[in-house]
Design a protein around this motif. Structure first.
Motif, PDB file in Angstrom:
ATOM      1  N   UNK A   1      39.291  31.161  33.138  1.00 36.47           N
ATOM      2  CA  UNK A   1      39.688  31.730  34.395  1.00 36.47           C
ATOM      3  C   UNK A   1      38.665  32.848  34.715  1.00 36.47           C
ATOM      4  N   UNK A   2      37.856  33.475  33.135  1.00 39.86           N
ATOM      5  CA  UNK A   2      37.456  34.904  33.312  1.00 39.86           C
ATOM      6  C   UNK A   2      36.353  34.283  34.320  1.00 39.86           C
ATOM      7  N   UNK A   3      35.482  33.207  34.362  1.00 40.11           N
ATOM      8  CA  UNK A   3      34.407  32.755  36.024  1.00 40.11           C
ATOM      9  C   UNK A   3      35.747  32.187  37.229  1.00 40.11           C
ATOM     10  N   UNK A   4      36.853  32.241  37.722  1.00 44.87           N
ATOM     11  CA  UNK A   4      37.531  32.173  38.579  1.00 44.87           C
ATOM     12  C   UNK A   4      37.276  33.760  38.638  1.00 44.87           C
ATOM     13  N   UNK A   5      37.661  34.780  38.058  1.00 47.55           N
ATOM     14  CA  UNK A   5      37.965  35.906  38.565  1.00 47.55           C
ATOM     15  C   UNK A   5      36.848  37.453  38.616  1.00 47.55           C
ATOM     16  N   UNK A   6      35.963  36.776  37.746  1.00 49.21           N
ATOM     17  CA  UNK A   6      34.595  37.311  38.255  1.00 49.21           C
ATOM     18  C   UNK A   6      34.139  36.214  39.767  1.00 49.21           C
ATOM     19  N   UNK A   7      33.932  35.285  39.897  1.00 46.46           N
ATOM     20  CA  UNK A   7      34.114  34.645  41.195  1.00 46.46           C
ATOM     21  C   UNK A   7      34.360  35.828  42.383  1.00 46.46           C
ATOM     22  N   UNK A   8      35.667  35.589  42.082  1.00 49.49           N
ATOM     23  CA  UNK A   8      36.779  36.349  43.323  1.00 49.49           C
ATOM     24  C   UNK A   8      35.717  37.996  43.413  1.00 49.49           C
ATOM     25  N   UNK A   9      35.273  38.921  42.126  1.00 46.91           N
ATOM     26  CA  UNK A   9      35.290  40.043  42.877  1.00 46.91           C
ATOM     27  C   UNK A   9      33.514  39.948  43.291  1.00 46.91           C
ATOM     28  N   UNK A  10      32.961  39.245  43.002  1.00 46.32           N
ATOM     29  CA  UNK A  10      31.708  38.629  43.909  1.00 46.32           C
ATOM     30  C   UNK A  10      32.301  38.459  44.834  1.00 46.32           C
TER      31      UNK A  10
ATOM     32  N   UNK B   1      49.692  37.172  39.175  1.00 43.21           N
ATOM     33  CA  UNK B   1      49.461  38.241  39.663  1.00 43.21           C
ATOM     34  C   UNK B   1      47.966  38.558  39.468  1.00 43.21           C
ATOM     35  N   UNK B   2      47.325  38.307  38.455  1.00 42.84           N
ATOM     36  CA  UNK B   2      45.425  38.999  38.731  1.00 42.84           C
ATOM     37  C   UNK B   2      45.195  38.675  39.617  1.00 42.84           C
ATOM     38  N   UNK B   3      45.238  37.295  39.661  1.00 41.50           N
ATOM     39  CA  UNK B   3      43.925  36.325  40.064  1.00 41.50           C
ATOM     40  C   UNK B   3      44.820  36.212  43.000  1.00 41.50           C
ATOM     41  N   UNK B   4      46.030  36.920  42.013  1.00 39.55           N
ATOM     42  CA  UNK B   4      46.559  37.106  43.299  1.00 39.55           C
ATOM     43  C   UNK B   4      46.426  37.866  44.376  1.00 39.55           C
ATOM     44  N   UNK B   5      46.585  39.313  43.515  1.00 39.44           N
ATOM     45  CA  UNK B   5      45.888  40.251  44.271  1.00 39.44           C
ATOM     46  C   UNK B   5      43.696  40.440  44.406  1.00 39.44           C
ATOM     47  N   UNK B   6      43.541  39.589  43.732  1.00 40.02           N
ATOM     48  CA  UNK B   6      42.308  39.896  43.781  1.00 40.02           C
ATOM     49  C   UNK B   6      41.951  39.152  44.551  1.00 40.02           C
ATOM     50  N   UNK B   7      42.372  38.692  45.615  1.00 42.15           N
ATOM     51  CA  UNK B   7      42.374  37.478  46.206  1.00 42.15           C
ATOM     52  C   UNK B   7      42.588  38.253  47.664  1.00 42.15           C
ATOM     53  N   UNK B   8      43.974  38.900  47.545  1.00 45.48           N
ATOM     54  CA  UNK B   8      44.488  39.820  48.660  1.00 45.48           C
ATOM     55  C   UNK B   8      42.449  40.936  49.126  1.00 45.48           C
ATOM     56  N   UNK B   9      42.371  41.035  47.551  1.00 50.71           N
ATOM     57  CA  UNK B   9      41.551  42.050  47.581  1.00 50.71           C
ATOM     58  C   UNK B   9      40.169  41.371  48.863  1.00 50.71           C
ATOM     59  N   UNK B  10      40.031  40.270  48.447  1.00 54.80           N
ATOM     60  CA  UNK B  10      39.027  40.107  49.345  1.00 54.80           C
ATOM     61  C   UNK B  10      39.084  39.719  50.550  1.00 54.80           C
ATOM     62  N   UNK B  11      40.349  39.682  50.854  1.00 56.08           N
ATOM     63  CA  UNK B  11      40.744  39.581  52.796  1.00 56.08           C
ATOM     64  C   UNK B  11      40.661  40.956  52.634  1.00 56.08           C
ATOM     65  N   UNK B  12      41.263  41.713  51.923  1.00 60.25           N
ATOM     66  CA  UNK B  12      41.889  43.109  52.485  1.00 60.25           C
ATOM     67  C   UNK B  12      39.831  43.951  52.643  1.00 60.25           C
ATOM     68  N   UNK B  13      38.628  43.711  51.939  1.00 66.98           N
ATOM     69  CA  UNK B  13      37.532  43.981  51.558  1.00 66.98           C
ATOM     70  C   UNK B  13      36.708  43.454  52.901  1.00 66.98           C
TER      71      UNK B  13
END
Length: 271
Positions: free
Chosen positions: A129-138, A182-194
């Motif tokens: 799960x940590x890897x997934x979140x880091x992947x989304x941040x990247x 919510x954590x990963x959904x927010x990160x995906x939405x942030x990727x989309x927004x960025x």
DNA sequence: ATGGTTGTCATACAA
């Protein structure tokens, strides 16, 4: 000029090359992006797809796990694969269509397979799960710096997240389930927004209508229980968003013989 | 609360 792009997590391209062929014959997209090919590049079934008119194939695979590919009727001008989280995992391939692609000439397509993230929705207890979140941040950082969402571009793939309430069969019951936290959904939405990306599927079918592209193998009767999730996505850059035409989720494909647990999603553009 | 299935590679592991 019509242009259709498709995305499908195929869960072994060698096992399901026949199903891929059936889909290509029935729906005839210009480009098909595959994920989870689970196939080293030297064993990819190129010939079967070439016979069907998909003579241009970009592959980025490895033995046993992950793997992405792009099958195209039109030549590529360029292709590249990006590394995320310093891993050798084959989770991205990008292509730009050449001048032969007519109205879609010069369009760049990014095909992603985001890590599933394991079962425990806690990055401390669960390294996956940590890897997934880091992947989304990247991914988000890449959208900010490389600006893949500028110009005429498309981002598709198995993003392994169902970000909206009606992207899952039960928002309440899925809040602690990896793919809808919510954590990963927010990160995906942030990727989309960025990146300034437009969610093509939801442009055409807004909430609160349910949209699913995946149904678990573990259900006794996937169609009856219909506990699906929208894990597969098609995003368009602002410049291409105005060209959005139609969308098809090939739900039937979940009922085909020896199916993938994901079904194809097709989006057509008027370019 | 638990277990349910599938694919790869070789007997667990990832999804």
């Amino acid at each position: 000029m019509p242009f259709t792009i498709a995305t499908w997590n195929i869960n072994s391209v060698r096992l399901r090359a026949g199903l891929v062929g059936d889909m290509l014959k029935q729906h005839a997209p210009d480009v098909l992006c595959l994920q989870e090919t689970k196939c080293p590049d030297d064993r990819f079934p190129l010939g079967e797809f070439r016979k069907l008119g998909y003579g241009h194939i970009a592959i980025h695979g490895q033995k046993g796990y992950h793997g992405v590919a792009v099958l195209s009727r039109h030549p590529f001008a360029t292709q590249e694969s990006r590394v995320f989280c310093d891993r050798v995992d084959c989770r991205h391939i990008g292509v730009t269509l050449g001048p032969e692609a007519g109205g879609a000439a010069g369009v760049t397509i990014h095909n992603f397979y985001v890590p599933a993230g394991g079962d425990i929705p806690d990055p401390v207890a669960n390294e996956k799960f940590a890897h997934k979140l880091a992947f989304l941040d990247e991914m988000r950082a890449w959208c900010g710096t490389a600006r893949p969402g500028s110009g005429r571009s498309i981002l598709v793939g198995d993003l392994n997240i169902a970000p909206l309430e009606n992207d899952v069969w039960s928002h309440k019951q899925m809040l602690d389930v990896v793919s809808h936290t919510p954590l990963e959904c927010d990160k995906l939405v942030a990727v989309q927004g960025e990146g300034g990306w437009v969610d093509a599927m939801r442009q055409l079918v807004p909430e609160p209508e349910k949209l699913f592209t995946w149904w678990s193998y573990r259900a006794q009767d996937w169609a009856l229980s219909n506990r699906g999730r929208r894990l597969d996505h098609v995003w368009l850059s602002q410049e291409l968003a105005g060209a959005l035409g139609g969308m098809t989720i090939v739900r039937d494909a979940r009922g085909w013989e020896r199916p993938s647990d994901h079904v194809p999603v097709l989006v057509s553009l008027d370019v």
